[in-house]
Design a protein around this motif. Sequence first.
Motif, PDB file in Angstrom:
ATOM      1  N   UNK A   1      11.312  -4.631  44.464  1.00 49.26           N
ATOM      2  CA  UNK A   1      10.915  -4.248  43.121  1.00 49.26           C
ATOM      3  C   UNK A   1       9.658  -3.391  43.208  1.00 49.26           C
ATOM      4  N   UNK A   2       9.633  -2.298  42.468  1.00 46.32           N
ATOM      5  CA  UNK A   2       8.436  -1.465  42.452  1.00 46.32           C
ATOM      6  C   UNK A   2       7.364  -2.167  41.616  1.00 46.32           C
ATOM      7  N   UNK A   3       6.126  -1.708  41.793  1.00 46.85           N
ATOM      8  CA  UNK A   3       5.055  -2.368  41.048  1.00 46.85           C
ATOM      9  C   UNK A   3       5.202  -2.118  39.558  1.00 46.85           C
ATOM     10  N   UNK A   4       4.865  -3.136  38.781  1.00 46.78           N
ATOM     11  CA  UNK A   4       4.966  -3.065  37.336  1.00 46.78           C
ATOM     12  C   UNK A   4       3.565  -3.087  36.751  1.00 46.78           C
ATOM     13  N   UNK A   5       3.221  -2.023  36.022  1.00 45.58           N
ATOM     14  CA  UNK A   5       1.931  -1.944  35.336  1.00 45.58           C
ATOM     15  C   UNK A   5       2.154  -2.321  33.878  1.00 45.58           C
ATOM     16  N   UNK A   6       1.278  -3.146  33.341  1.00 44.02           N
ATOM     17  CA  UNK A   6       1.418  -3.620  31.970  1.00 44.02           C
ATOM     18  C   UNK A   6       0.169  -3.304  31.164  1.00 44.02           C
ATOM     19  N   UNK A   7       0.354  -2.918  29.894  1.00 46.16           N
ATOM     20  CA  UNK A   7      -0.800  -2.699  29.033  1.00 46.16           C
ATOM     21  C   UNK A   7      -1.114  -3.998  28.288  1.00 46.16           C
ATOM     22  N   UNK A   8      -2.219  -4.001  27.562  1.00 48.37           N
ATOM     23  CA  UNK A   8      -2.720  -5.233  26.941  1.00 48.37           C
ATOM     24  C   UNK A   8      -1.702  -5.906  26.027  1.00 48.37           C
ATOM     25  N   UNK A   9      -1.022  -5.123  25.204  1.00 44.91           N
ATOM     26  CA  UNK A   9      -0.017  -5.692  24.308  1.00 44.91           C
ATOM     27  C   UNK A   9       1.114  -6.359  25.076  1.00 44.91           C
ATOM     28  N   UNK A  10       1.539  -5.738  26.145  1.00 41.71           N
ATOM     29  CA  UNK A  10       2.586  -6.327  26.979  1.00 41.71           C
ATOM     30  C   UNK A  10       2.094  -7.608  27.636  1.00 41.71           C
ATOM     31  N   UNK A  11       0.834  -7.617  28.033  1.00 37.91           N
ATOM     32  CA  UNK A  11       0.270  -8.815  28.666  1.00 37.91           C
ATOM     33  C   UNK A  11       0.240  -9.996  27.699  1.00 37.91           C
ATOM     34  N   UNK A  12       0.042  -9.738  26.405  1.00 37.42           N
ATOM     35  CA  UNK A  12       0.073 -10.828  25.425  1.00 37.42           C
ATOM     36  C   UNK A  12       1.412 -11.557  25.464  1.00 37.42           C
ATOM     37  N   UNK A  13       2.491 -10.802  25.503  1.00 35.61           N
ATOM     38  CA  UNK A  13       3.827 -11.392  25.553  1.00 35.61           C
ATOM     39  C   UNK A  13       4.063 -12.070  26.901  1.00 35.61           C
ATOM     40  N   UNK A  14       3.634 -11.425  27.978  1.00 32.80           N
ATOM     41  CA  UNK A  14       3.820 -12.016  29.306  1.00 32.80           C
ATOM     42  C   UNK A  14       3.069 -13.341  29.429  1.00 32.80           C
ATOM     43  N   UNK A  15       1.858 -13.425  28.872  1.00 30.98           N
ATOM     44  CA  UNK A  15       1.095 -14.680  28.920  1.00 30.98           C
ATOM     45  C   UNK A  15       1.889 -15.818  28.273  1.00 30.98           C
ATOM     46  N   UNK A  16       2.538 -15.526  27.151  1.00 29.94           N
ATOM     47  CA  UNK A  16       3.373 -16.541  26.504  1.00 29.94           C
ATOM     48  C   UNK A  16       4.498 -17.000  27.434  1.00 29.94           C
ATOM     49  N   UNK A  17       5.137 -16.043  28.086  1.00 25.98           N
ATOM     50  CA  UNK A  17       6.257 -16.388  28.964  1.00 25.98           C
ATOM     51  C   UNK A  17       5.780 -17.100  30.231  1.00 25.98           C
ATOM     52  N   UNK A  18       4.648 -16.680  30.774  1.00 28.33           N
ATOM     53  CA  UNK A  18       4.126 -17.379  31.952  1.00 28.33           C
ATOM     54  C   UNK A  18       3.770 -18.825  31.609  1.00 28.33           C
ATOM     55  N   UNK A  19       3.329 -19.075  30.391  1.00 30.56           N
ATOM     56  CA  UNK A  19       2.961 -20.429  29.969  1.00 30.56           C
ATOM     57  C   UNK A  19       4.172 -21.276  29.600  1.00 30.56           C
ATOM     58  N   UNK A  20       5.186 -20.654  29.019  1.00 35.42           N
ATOM     59  CA  UNK A  20       6.320 -21.402  28.468  1.00 35.42           C
ATOM     60  C   UNK A  20       7.625 -21.266  29.251  1.00 35.42           C
ATOM     61  N   UNK A  21       7.647 -20.430  30.260  1.00 36.29           N
ATOM     62  CA  UNK A  21       8.820 -20.180  31.113  1.00 36.29           C
ATOM     63  C   UNK A  21       9.933 -19.405  30.402  1.00 36.29           C
ATOM     64  N   UNK A  22      10.472 -19.944  29.301  1.00 41.84           N
ATOM     65  CA  UNK A  22      11.547 -19.266  28.560  1.00 41.84           C
ATOM     66  C   UNK A  22      11.263 -19.412  27.067  1.00 41.84           C
ATOM     67  N   UNK A  23      11.364 -18.299  26.343  1.00 39.39           N
ATOM     68  CA  UNK A  23      11.205 -18.320  24.886  1.00 39.39           C
ATOM     69  C   UNK A  23      12.225 -17.380  24.264  1.00 39.39           C
ATOM     70  N   UNK A  24      12.715 -17.760  23.112  1.00 36.79           N
ATOM     71  CA  UNK A  24      13.568 -16.853  22.346  1.00 36.79           C
ATOM     72  C   UNK A  24      12.690 -15.751  21.757  1.00 36.79           C
ATOM     73  N   UNK A  25      13.236 -14.556  21.657  1.00 38.74           N
ATOM     74  CA  UNK A  25      12.479 -13.428  21.114  1.00 38.74           C
ATOM     75  C   UNK A  25      11.942 -13.738  19.721  1.00 38.74           C
TER      76      UNK A  25
END
Length: 121
Positions: free
Chosen positions: A1-25
């Motif tokens: 996988x190539x490196x993935x760069x994320x901006x702040x807004x994307x990181x907000x969503x990723x933080x939720x997923x890293x904390x909760x593993x799986x979430x419905x949109x």
Amino acid sequence: MSEIRLHEGELNIMELLWSNKVLAAKDISKIIKEYIGWEKNTTYTVIKRLIDKGAIKREDPGFLCKATVSKRTVQNTETVALLNKFYNGSLSNFFTDFLKNQKLSPGEVLELERIVGEQKL
């Protein structure tokens, strides 16, 4: 996988997923609306962008979202980008500049010495 760069807004969503593993949109959208104020369409647009980047996997039914990249991987990618951008990739230049402006406790100094000592092995 190539490196993935994320901006702040994307990181907000990723933080939720890293904390909760799986979430419905729809649940991501509700949480983001409450804490950040984004409308549903904005959140779904950012989720789509993260799917396109390969940072999130979508599973149906239920538009379930799951992170496909670890927080540690993103942290490492962003750290290297920061070093390259501001310090020509030099870790020692970064530490020299950063530590000159810090008040470290004796415990923090010992911890840094321990980490550097491990690198010498």
